[in-house]
Motif scaffolding. Structure first.
Motif, PDB file in Angstrom:
ATOM      1  N   LEU A 117       0.835  -1.218   0.000  1.00 35.02           N
ATOM      2  CA  LEU A 117       0.000   0.000   0.000  1.00 35.02           C
ATOM      3  C   LEU A 117       0.865   1.262   0.000  1.00 35.02           C
ATOM      4  O   LEU A 117       0.608   2.209  -0.752  1.00 35.02           O
ATOM      5  N   ALA A 118       1.904   1.258   0.853  1.00 37.74           N
ATOM      6  CA  ALA A 118       2.765   2.446   0.965  1.00 37.74           C
ATOM      7  C   ALA A 118       3.517   2.712  -0.329  1.00 37.74           C
ATOM      8  O   ALA A 118       3.702   3.873  -0.720  1.00 37.74           O
ATOM      9  N   SER A 119       3.931   1.646  -1.016  1.00 39.64           N
ATOM     10  CA  SER A 119       4.702   1.847  -2.249  1.00 39.64           C
ATOM     11  C   SER A 119       3.817   2.325  -3.402  1.00 39.64           C
ATOM     12  O   SER A 119       4.319   2.840  -4.407  1.00 39.64           O
ATOM     13  N   SER A 120       2.486   2.159  -3.251  1.00 40.81           N
ATOM     14  CA  SER A 120       1.588   2.624  -4.318  1.00 40.81           C
ATOM     15  C   SER A 120       1.360   4.142  -4.225  1.00 40.81           C
ATOM     16  O   SER A 120       0.794   4.749  -5.135  1.00 40.81           O
ATOM     17  N   ASN A 121       1.845   4.737  -3.120  1.00 42.61           N
ATOM     18  CA  ASN A 121       1.681   6.174  -2.942  1.00 42.61           C
ATOM     19  C   ASN A 121       2.711   6.935  -3.776  1.00 42.61           C
ATOM     20  O   ASN A 121       3.898   6.614  -3.736  1.00 42.61           O
ATOM     21  N   GLU A 122       2.247   7.927  -4.517  1.00 43.98           N
ATOM     22  CA  GLU A 122       3.171   8.662  -5.389  1.00 43.98           C
ATOM     23  C   GLU A 122       4.149   9.525  -4.600  1.00 43.98           C
ATOM     24  O   GLU A 122       5.314   9.648  -4.956  1.00 43.98           O
ATOM     25  N   ASP A 123       3.651  10.128  -3.517  1.00 36.78           N
ATOM     26  CA  ASP A 123       4.497  10.992  -2.708  1.00 36.78           C
ATOM     27  C   ASP A 123       5.347  10.127  -1.778  1.00 36.78           C
ATOM     28  O   ASP A 123       4.833   9.474  -0.876  1.00 36.78           O
ATOM     29  N   ARG A 124       6.662  10.144  -1.985  1.00 35.48           N
ATOM     30  CA  ARG A 124       7.557   9.298  -1.198  1.00 35.48           C
ATOM     31  C   ARG A 124       7.628   9.725   0.270  1.00 35.48           C
ATOM     32  O   ARG A 124       7.827   8.904   1.155  1.00 35.48           O
ATOM     33  N   ALA A 125       7.506  11.013   0.493  1.00 32.83           N
ATOM     34  CA  ALA A 125       7.707  11.542   1.843  1.00 32.83           C
ATOM     35  C   ALA A 125       6.445  11.445   2.697  1.00 32.83           C
ATOM     36  O   ALA A 125       6.318  12.135   3.695  1.00 32.83           O
ATOM     37  N   SER A 126       5.513  10.618   2.299  1.00 31.23           N
ATOM     38  CA  SER A 126       4.279  10.490   3.058  1.00 31.23           C
ATOM     39  C   SER A 126       3.622   9.154   2.722  1.00 31.23           C
ATOM     40  O   SER A 126       4.051   8.459   1.807  1.00 31.23           O
ATOM     41  N   VAL A 127       2.611   8.784   3.486  1.00 35.23           N
ATOM     42  CA  VAL A 127       1.789   7.636   3.095  1.00 35.23           C
ATOM     43  C   VAL A 127       0.350   8.119   2.999  1.00 35.23           C
ATOM     44  O   VAL A 127      -0.023   9.099   3.646  1.00 35.23           O
ATOM     45  N   SER A 128      -0.441   7.440   2.189  1.00 33.53           N
ATOM     46  CA  SER A 128      -1.816   7.883   1.986  1.00 33.53           C
ATOM     47  C   SER A 128      -2.631   7.689   3.264  1.00 33.53           C
ATOM     48  O   SER A 128      -2.231   6.957   4.180  1.00 33.53           O
TER      49      SER A 128
END
Lengths: 43, 238
Positions: B141-152
């Motif tokens: 789930l975290a790796s699917s987030n575009e913003d690296r410096a955050s999690v959805s």
């Protein structure tokens, strides 16, 4: 039953996993921070 | 905590701490492993296989601490919108998953000479296996987030909801009749003989410091990658 092969397997596995993830994290961090330094140099 | 919200300020602390945690952690783990393998006597009942204790117990502890870290950081991200909380949560996932794998594998190896089986679908083992699946799901789930410096938001909620498994892991040996033994060590007492116990303190603190060093390294990597990406994006738009 000789227990030493089990003990050795457990320790080898734990040490390899810990060293592997530590080394991977270190390389990733070094590479990323070097990219930042290179970027600053390009300015 | 908000003082560290600034990544530059955070990095000022993180750089020396990474080295300190790494060096002290490696030293303590080395002493603990040496003591556990060559100094302590074999157990009167389990024989030499008891030596697996010195890596299995710290790994078990850190597998749950890793998820507790994800849950706390996720709460901090959702409630206070701390800019480093998502980075910290994401950084806990890989070492947490690694220690869960070590816990499961060393437990299985220990089980064969002690119980006569590699695996049993009992409460403790199954709940730790579920924890590993939760880590894998969280990382995906975290790796699917575009913003690296955050999690959805969804990833943060997953991190909080997944924490329900931690009391299940802790209580599993008391609630159900399991093959896995009950708790041997509490905050105030221990059922383990002192001559067998001392290396465990070294490996528990040592592995914890290495866990901290890995989390800091991964946080620093994420912050640096985010900085480069932001710069690239600016260059493209200019």
């Amino acid at each position: 039953m000789n227990h030493w092969p089990f003990v050795t397997a457990a320790y080898v596995l734990a040490i390899i996993a810990t060293l592997g993830v530590t080394g991977w994290s270190l390389i990733t961090m070094r590479r990323a921070e070097k990219a930042v330094d290179d970027m600053k140099g390009d300015r | 905590m908000h003082r560290l919200a600034n990544p530059t300020r955070f990095l000022k602390f993180a750089r020396p701490l990474t080295i300190l945690f790494g060096i002290i952690g490696t030293f303590l783990v080395s002493v603990g492993i040496y003591g556990g393998l060559f100094v302590t006597p074999p157990d009167y009942l389990q024989g030499e296989s008891v030596r697996i204790l010195y890596i299995h117990v710290p790994a078990a502890m850190l597998s749950t601490i890793g998820w507790a870290g994800i849950a706390v950081a996720s709460i901090v991200q959702l409630v206070w919108r701390h800019p480093l909380a998502g980075v910290a949560a994401r950084a806990c996932a890989v070492p947490g998953a690694m220690f869960t794998v070590i816990c499961l594998a060393t437990g299985s190896i220990w089980g064969r000479p002690t119980w006569g089986t590699w695996w049993e679908w009992d409460g403790r083992m199954t709940s730790v296996l579920v924890l590993l699946f939760l880590y894998i799901g969280y990382m995906a789930l975290a790796s699917s987030n575009e913003d690296r410096a955050s999690v959805s938001r969804a990833t943060a909620i997953f991190g909080i909801v997944g924490a329900v498994n931690i009391p299940i892991i802790k209580g599993s040996v008391e609630w159900w009749n399991t093959l896995h033994q009950g708790r041997s060590i509490t905050m105030t007492s221990s059922k383990i003989a002192p001559e067998l116990l001392w290396p465990l303190g070294f490996t528990m603190i040592g592995f914890s410091l290495l866990f901290g060093a890995i989390v800091l390294m991964r946080m620093r990597a994420t912050l640096a990658e985010a900085k480069v990406e932001a710069r690239m994006r600016r260059l493209v738009t200019e």
